[in-house]
Scaffold this motif. Structure first.
Motif, PDB file in Angstrom:
ATOM      1  N   HIS A   1     -25.652   3.726  42.072  1.00  0.00           N
ATOM      2  CA  HIS A   1     -26.307   3.706  40.761  1.00  0.00           C
ATOM      3  C   HIS A   1     -25.869   2.511  39.923  1.00  0.00           C
ATOM      4  CE1 HIS A   1     -28.895   7.214  40.549  1.00  0.00           C
ATOM      5  NE2 HIS A   1     -28.071   7.726  41.444  1.00  0.00           N
ATOM      6  N   VAL A   2     -24.605   2.155  40.038  1.00  0.00           N
ATOM      7  CA  VAL A   2     -24.127   1.005  39.259  1.00  0.00           C
ATOM      8  C   VAL A   2     -24.817  -0.276  39.737  1.00  0.00           C
ATOM      9  CG1 VAL A   2     -22.097  -0.490  39.044  1.00  0.00           C
ATOM     10  CG2 VAL A   2     -21.945   1.916  38.408  1.00  0.00           C
ATOM     11  N   THR A   3     -24.919  -0.456  41.053  1.00  0.00           N
ATOM     12  CA  THR A   3     -25.555  -1.697  41.519  1.00  0.00           C
ATOM     13  C   THR A   3     -27.081  -1.658  41.332  1.00  0.00           C
ATOM     14  OG1 THR A   3     -25.249  -0.887  43.766  1.00  0.00           O
ATOM     15  CG2 THR A   3     -23.806  -2.620  43.081  1.00  0.00           C
ATOM     16  N   TRP A   4     -27.696  -0.473  41.443  1.00  0.00           N
ATOM     17  CA  TRP A   4     -29.142  -0.389  41.156  1.00  0.00           C
ATOM     18  C   TRP A   4     -29.412  -0.691  39.680  1.00  0.00           C
ATOM     19  CZ3 TRP A   4     -29.613   4.984  43.900  1.00  0.00           C
ATOM     20  CH2 TRP A   4     -29.591   4.787  45.296  1.00  0.00           C
ATOM     21  N   SER A   5     -28.417  -0.382  38.827  1.00  0.00           N
ATOM     22  CA  SER A   5     -28.590  -0.661  37.395  1.00  0.00           C
ATOM     23  C   SER A   5     -28.768  -2.155  37.139  1.00  0.00           C
ATOM     24  CB  SER A   5     -27.386  -0.169  36.596  1.00  0.00           C
ATOM     25  OG  SER A   5     -27.310   1.228  36.701  1.00  0.00           O
ATOM     26  N   VAL A   6     -28.251  -2.978  38.034  1.00  0.00           N
ATOM     27  CA  VAL A   6     -28.449  -4.425  37.865  1.00  0.00           C
ATOM     28  C   VAL A   6     -29.950  -4.723  37.933  1.00  0.00           C
ATOM     29  CG1 VAL A   6     -27.933  -6.715  38.809  1.00  0.00           C
ATOM     30  CG2 VAL A   6     -26.189  -4.921  38.888  1.00  0.00           C
ATOM     31  N   ASN A   7     -30.661  -4.047  38.842  1.00  0.00           N
ATOM     32  CA  ASN A   7     -32.110  -4.266  38.980  1.00  0.00           C
ATOM     33  C   ASN A   7     -32.899  -3.655  37.828  1.00  0.00           C
ATOM     34  OD1 ASN A   7     -31.507  -5.335  41.497  1.00  0.00           O
ATOM     35  ND2 ASN A   7     -31.883  -3.410  42.565  1.00  0.00           N
TER      36      ASN A   7
ATOM     37  N   GLU B   1     -21.563  -8.272  37.941  1.00  0.00           N
ATOM     38  CA  GLU B   1     -22.981  -8.466  38.285  1.00  0.00           C
ATOM     39  C   GLU B   1     -23.915  -8.241  37.086  1.00  0.00           C
ATOM     40  OE1 GLU B   1     -22.176  -9.934  41.461  1.00  0.00           O
ATOM     41  OE2 GLU B   1     -24.071  -9.024  42.019  1.00  0.00           O
ATOM     42  N   GLY B   2     -23.385  -7.638  36.026  1.00  0.00           N
ATOM     43  CA  GLY B   2     -24.221  -7.365  34.846  1.00  0.00           C
ATOM     44  C   GLY B   2     -24.560  -8.619  34.045  1.00  0.00           C
ATOM     45  N   TRP B   3     -23.877  -9.741  34.318  1.00  0.00           N
ATOM     46  CA  TRP B   3     -24.218 -10.995  33.620  1.00  0.00           C
ATOM     47  C   TRP B   3     -25.390 -11.603  34.386  1.00  0.00           C
ATOM     48  CZ3 TRP B   3     -22.045 -10.178  29.307  1.00  0.00           C
ATOM     49  CH2 TRP B   3     -20.816  -9.539  29.260  1.00  0.00           C
TER      50      TRP B   3
ATOM     51  N   TRP C   1     -15.363 -16.845  28.620  1.00  0.00           N
ATOM     52  CA  TRP C   1     -14.088 -16.177  28.880  1.00  0.00           C
ATOM     53  C   TRP C   1     -14.186 -14.674  28.650  1.00  0.00           C
ATOM     54  CZ3 TRP C   1     -11.916 -13.360  25.019  1.00  0.00           C
ATOM     55  CH2 TRP C   1     -12.311 -13.651  23.727  1.00  0.00           C
ATOM     56  N   TRP C   2     -15.072 -14.259  27.697  1.00  0.00           N
ATOM     57  CA  TRP C   2     -15.176 -12.840  27.374  1.00  0.00           C
ATOM     58  C   TRP C   2     -16.157 -12.087  28.284  1.00  0.00           C
ATOM     59  CZ3 TRP C   2     -20.227 -12.181  26.051  1.00  0.00           C
ATOM     60  CH2 TRP C   2     -20.896 -13.300  25.548  1.00  0.00           C
ATOM     61  N   GLN C   3     -16.842 -12.802  29.144  1.00  0.00           N
ATOM     62  CA  GLN C   3     -17.771 -12.141  30.076  1.00  0.00           C
ATOM     63  C   GLN C   3     -16.983 -11.738  31.332  1.00  0.00           C
ATOM     64  OE1 GLN C   3     -20.939 -15.098  30.421  1.00  0.00           O
ATOM     65  NE2 GLN C   3     -22.001 -14.234  28.670  1.00  0.00           N
ATOM     66  N   VAL C   4     -16.433 -10.517  31.283  1.00  0.00           N
ATOM     67  CA  VAL C   4     -15.532 -10.068  32.354  1.00  0.00           C
ATOM     68  C   VAL C   4     -16.265 -10.034  33.692  1.00  0.00           C
ATOM     69  CG1 VAL C   4     -13.972  -8.234  33.098  1.00  0.00           C
ATOM     70  CG2 VAL C   4     -14.302  -8.669  30.660  1.00  0.00           C
TER      71      VAL C   4
ATOM     72  N   GLU D   1     -25.911  -7.680  30.413  1.00  0.00           N
ATOM     73  CA  GLU D   1     -25.563  -6.364  29.846  1.00  0.00           C
ATOM     74  C   GLU D   1     -24.099  -6.086  30.182  1.00  0.00           C
ATOM     75  OE1 GLU D   1     -27.333  -3.886  27.875  1.00  0.00           O
ATOM     76  OE2 GLU D   1     -25.175  -3.552  27.868  1.00  0.00           O
ATOM     77  N   TRP D   2     -23.256  -6.044  29.135  1.00  0.00           N
ATOM     78  CA  TRP D   2     -21.809  -6.012  29.372  1.00  0.00           C
ATOM     79  C   TRP D   2     -21.330  -4.737  30.073  1.00  0.00           C
ATOM     80  CZ3 TRP D   2     -18.593  -2.359  27.174  1.00  0.00           C
ATOM     81  CH2 TRP D   2     -19.138  -1.621  26.135  1.00  0.00           C
ATOM     82  N   ILE D   3     -21.991  -3.578  29.827  1.00  0.00           N
ATOM     83  CA  ILE D   3     -21.518  -2.337  30.472  1.00  0.00           C
ATOM     84  C   ILE D   3     -21.656  -2.479  31.998  1.00  0.00           C
ATOM     85  CG2 ILE D   3     -21.773   0.172  30.653  1.00  0.00           C
ATOM     86  CD1 ILE D   3     -23.155   0.125  27.933  1.00  0.00           C
ATOM     87  N   VAL D   4     -22.837  -2.970  32.427  1.00  0.00           N
ATOM     88  CA  VAL D   4     -23.041  -3.166  33.866  1.00  0.00           C
ATOM     89  C   VAL D   4     -22.107  -4.283  34.361  1.00  0.00           C
ATOM     90  CG1 VAL D   4     -24.759  -3.540  35.682  1.00  0.00           C
ATOM     91  CG2 VAL D   4     -25.444  -2.444  33.565  1.00  0.00           C
ATOM     92  N   GLY D   5     -21.847  -5.247  33.478  1.00  0.00           N
ATOM     93  CA  GLY D   5     -20.907  -6.317  33.819  1.00  0.00           C
ATOM     94  C   GLY D   5     -19.547  -5.746  34.200  1.00  0.00           C
ATOM     95  N   LEU D   6     -19.093  -4.759  33.419  1.00  0.00           N
ATOM     96  CA  LEU D   6     -17.785  -4.144  33.691  1.00  0.00           C
ATOM     97  C   LEU D   6     -17.826  -3.279  34.941  1.00  0.00           C
ATOM     98  CD1 LEU D   6     -16.374  -2.938  30.251  1.00  0.00           C
ATOM     99  CD2 LEU D   6     -15.407  -4.673  31.764  1.00  0.00           C
ATOM    100  N   LEU D   7     -18.805  -2.342  34.982  1.00  0.00           N
ATOM    101  CA  LEU D   7     -18.863  -1.377  36.085  1.00  0.00           C
ATOM    102  C   LEU D   7     -19.192  -2.011  37.435  1.00  0.00           C
ATOM    103  CD1 LEU D   7     -20.799   1.512  34.289  1.00  0.00           C
ATOM    104  CD2 LEU D   7     -18.378   1.509  34.907  1.00  0.00           C
ATOM    105  N   ALA D   8     -20.074  -3.021  37.398  1.00  0.00           N
ATOM    106  CA  ALA D   8     -20.500  -3.644  38.670  1.00  0.00           C
ATOM    107  C   ALA D   8     -19.726  -4.932  38.936  1.00  0.00           C
ATOM    108  CB  ALA D   8     -22.001  -3.908  38.650  1.00  0.00           C
TER     109      ALA D   8
END
Ligand SMILES: [Zn+2]
Ligand SMILES: [Zn+2]
Length: 373
Positions: free
Chosen positions: A184-190, A220-222, A239-242, A210-217
């Motif tokens: 689900h986390v990686t599908w959220s990228v799509n 990949e959320g960037w 630097w802040w885009q984890v 999307e920073w939440i997906v950036g963190l969880l995936a």
């Protein structure tokens, strides 16, 4: 307003199942769920998700870096253990996504429905791209072919290892819940990252950061950054885009395990912004002209349909032309819907629509001779 409510509703549907899993952990803590189970979940979530983000995506699909065979093999096996398909299927389908992002050929665009983009697309085989067409170079790679051929072995491993380490609860948390979260986390990228979030770069698709997906995936959320610079091995550009995957890539590069890591320099970021904005302005003008043209074409065809009924021709001819007018009006509506839904669209697509509308109106006008109307 209805659009906003729809987005809120869909977002809740994505977040609630995840929240339910967290709630279950809290409520059943030390009754049915033990620290050991969560440890197993993390132990399998982190490496298999990295297998997808670094192995399948940045290494295999976009060739963001090179490595020795052993590192390549390890990442691809981990990617396969995430249960998102074999390396060949994954890479070919993702290359197709980049080639037709948010266009008709995109296997999973939210412009065809949010759930279609999230997981609905998985239910139809036609959405999976053929490696022979989209990734023929991978067919000559022995490591990819080996992992692909024995994908059932990695699948058995991903399920049996948590069971061997933690018994039945180990199987539930280390395999079931973990696979649910990874997919689900990686599908959220799509889905999420082509619908919600900010766009730093102008691209010909709807990609967003999307920073939440950036963190969880794991970075990949960037996703807007990624669509702007697909080969760049680092999706977090500030630097802040984890970007956990990017950090690991940097560490592996320092250790000499990977090399030829693809990067974008700061001046490139700025020049991309300026050039893309110029292109976007040009496309915006064509888009407005096309919408105007569609409006006029609708009026013109409606007029032709009305006037055809009045001219002295056979009833068959009238029926035929009325049907042609109706199907033309339907097609114009489809084009209008597609243009209104996509704000960041390719110029070629708009040009093709302009040609189609011109031909459609021309052909219908030709049916009506000037002497008759
Ligand atoms: Zn995308
Ligand atoms: Zn990509």
């Amino acid at each position: 307003m209805a659009e906003t409510w729809q987005k809120i509703r869909v977002l809740f549907l994505v977040v609630l199942p995840l929240a339910a899993v967290v709630a279950a952990i809290v409520l059943f803590w030390n009754q049915y769920v033990h620290a050991k189970d969560l440890l197993l979940l993390a132990l399998f979530y982190v490496p298999t998700t990295l297998g997808v983000t670094i192995g399948y995506h940045r290494m295999l699909t976009h060739q963001g870096f090179e490595s020795n065979r052993l590192v390549r093999l390890m990442f691809l096996i981990l990617g396969c253990m995430a249960c998102e398909g074999t390396p060949l299927d994954w890479a070919a389908t993702h290359i197709k996504h980049h080639a037709h992002s948010d266009d008709d050929g995109d296997p999973h665009s939210p412009l065809h429905g949010f759930w279609h983009a999230h997981m609905g697309w998985l239910f139809s085989k036609k959405n999976f791209a053929d490696a022979k067409t989209y990734a023929p170079h991978l067919l000559d790679d022995p490591v990819t072919m080996f992992v692909d051929k024995y994908s059932w072995v990695w699948f058995l491993l991903t399920v049996s290892l948590p069971f061997l380490l933690g018994g039945w609860t180990g199987l539930i948390w280390g395999a079931g819940v973990r696979i649910f979260l990874t997919t689900h986390v990686t599908w959220s990228v799509n889905s999420v990252c082509h619908t919600f979030g900010k766009r730093e770069f102008e691209t010909t698709d709807e990609s967003r950061n999307e920073w939440i997906v950036g963190l969880l995936a794991f970075g990949e959320g960037w996703h807007n950054n990624h669509h702007a610079f697909p080969r760049n091995a680092f999706h977090g550009l500030r630097w802040w885009q984890v970007d956990f995957s990017g950090l690991l890539i940097r560490a592996l590069e320092r250790l000499g395990l990977i090399w030829n890591v693809q990067r974008v320099a700061e001046p490139m970021l700025e020049s991309h912004k300026v050039n893309a904005l110029k292109r976007f302005d040009a496309v915006k003008t064509i888009r407005a002209q096309l919408l105007d043209m569609l409006h006029h074409a609708q009026e013109e065809i409606s007029r032709l349909r009305r006037e055809y009924g009045k001219v002295p021709i056979t009833p068959e001819e009238i029926d035929e032309t009325v049907t042609a007018c109706e199907s033309a009006l339907k097609r114009l509506e489809e084009i209008q819907k597609s243009v209104l839904a996509a704000h960041h669209v390719r110029k070629q697509k708009l040009d093709a629509y302009v040609r189609e509308v011109q031909q459609m109106v021309g052909a219908l006008k030709a049916r009506v001779s000037p002497s008759r109307v």
